[in-house]
Design a protein around this motif. Structure first.
Motif, PDB file in Angstrom:
ATOM      1  N   ASP A  52      -7.894  -1.809  -3.804  1.00 29.72           N
ATOM      2  CA  ASP A  52      -6.462  -1.571  -3.983  1.00 29.72           C
ATOM      3  C   ASP A  52      -6.101  -1.597  -5.461  1.00 29.72           C
ATOM      4  O   ASP A  52      -6.695  -2.343  -6.251  1.00 29.72           O
ATOM      5  N   VAL A  54      -2.928   0.162  -8.558  1.00 30.90           N
ATOM      6  CA  VAL A  54      -1.889   1.100  -8.948  1.00 30.90           C
ATOM      7  C   VAL A  54      -2.310   1.715 -10.277  1.00 30.90           C
ATOM      8  O   VAL A  54      -2.699   0.992 -11.205  1.00 30.90           O
ATOM      9  N   TYR A  55      -2.252   3.037 -10.355  1.00 33.31           N
ATOM     10  CA  TYR A  55      -2.720   3.759 -11.542  1.00 33.31           C
ATOM     11  C   TYR A  55      -1.630   4.705 -12.015  1.00 33.31           C
ATOM     12  O   TYR A  55      -0.905   5.285 -11.203  1.00 33.31           O
ATOM     13  N   GLU A  56      -1.522   4.842 -13.321  1.00 32.81           N
ATOM     14  CA  GLU A  56      -0.499   5.706 -13.893  1.00 32.81           C
ATOM     15  C   GLU A  56      -1.151   6.865 -14.628  1.00 32.81           C
ATOM     16  O   GLU A  56      -2.100   6.685 -15.386  1.00 32.81           O
ATOM     17  N   ARG A  65       2.675   7.973 -10.679  1.00 37.61           N
ATOM     18  CA  ARG A  65       2.105   6.669 -10.363  1.00 37.61           C
ATOM     19  C   ARG A  65       1.401   6.802  -9.016  1.00 37.61           C
ATOM     20  O   ARG A  65       2.002   7.228  -8.027  1.00 37.61           O
ATOM     21  N   SER A  67      -0.930   5.012  -5.980  1.00 35.93           N
ATOM     22  CA  SER A  67      -1.220   3.732  -5.357  1.00 35.93           C
ATOM     23  C   SER A  67      -2.385   3.874  -4.380  1.00 35.93           C
ATOM     24  O   SER A  67      -2.379   4.767  -3.523  1.00 35.93           O
ATOM     25  N   GLU A  69      -4.258   1.784  -1.475  1.00 36.57           N
ATOM     26  CA  GLU A  69      -4.019   0.606  -0.652  1.00 36.57           C
ATOM     27  C   GLU A  69      -4.562   0.834   0.753  1.00 36.57           C
ATOM     28  O   GLU A  69      -4.334   1.896   1.343  1.00 36.57           O
ATOM     29  N   THR A  76       3.408   7.282  -5.522  1.00 36.64           N
ATOM     30  CA  THR A  76       4.608   6.484  -5.272  1.00 36.64           C
ATOM     31  C   THR A  76       5.757   6.848  -6.206  1.00 36.64           C
ATOM     32  O   THR A  76       6.918   6.665  -5.839  1.00 36.64           O
ATOM     33  N   ARG A  86       5.289  13.056  -3.703  1.00 33.50           N
ATOM     34  CA  ARG A  86       5.662  11.752  -3.150  1.00 33.50           C
ATOM     35  C   ARG A  86       5.869  11.834  -1.646  1.00 33.50           C
ATOM     36  O   ARG A  86       5.667  10.862  -0.920  1.00 33.50           O
ATOM     37  N   LYS A  90       0.444   9.018   2.624  1.00 36.23           N
ATOM     38  CA  LYS A  90      -0.863   8.438   2.321  1.00 36.23           C
ATOM     39  C   LYS A  90      -1.979   9.314   2.894  1.00 36.23           C
ATOM     40  O   LYS A  90      -1.909   9.752   4.040  1.00 36.23           O
TER      41      LYS A  90
END
Length: 122
Positions: A52, A54-56, A65, A67, A69, A76, A86, A90
């Protein structure tokens, strides 16, 4: 209806049924192991879906951004005008993609090399 019309109808229905059996079957969903991020067709990042985080991505075209998970990946946040990336949700199965056209980004979920089908030759 004439005899030839009936034969044409039966043949068309038979051909449609065969095509449905060959191409209409649901494909086996293979869980993805990694997500590869491409910018303008060039690989810029690869993420393990079992970790898991979060990457920018902040590039010349805009900000995203990402995510990771529970074995899936999603966008996101993004400053693109349409926000379609967005809304795709998922992705967690091999072959699924998230595309952000304004930012020139493609995120593709991949699995094992042995479990994915690249081409079928008869």
């Amino acid at each position: 209806m004439k005899k030839n019309d009936i034969l044409l109808l039966v043949f068309s229905l038979l051909a449609a049924g065969i095509l449905f059996l060959v191409f209409g079957r649901p494909q086996k969903e293979i869980p993805g192991k990694t997500a590869v991020v491409y910018l303008d067709g060039k690989k810029i990042a690869q993420y393990d879906l079992s970790r898991d985080g979060v990457y920018e991505l902040d590039g010349e075209y805009g900000y995203n951004r990402i995510s990771v998970e529970n074995g899936g990946i999603c966008v996101t946040e993004a400053d693109c005008p349409d926000g379609y990336c967005r809304k795709t949700g998922k992705k967690s199965h091999s072959g699924e993609q998230i595309i952000c056209l304004p930012h020139h980004i493609l995120i593709e979920v991949t699995g094992d090399a042995e479990s994915t089908v690249d081409a079928v030759v008869y």
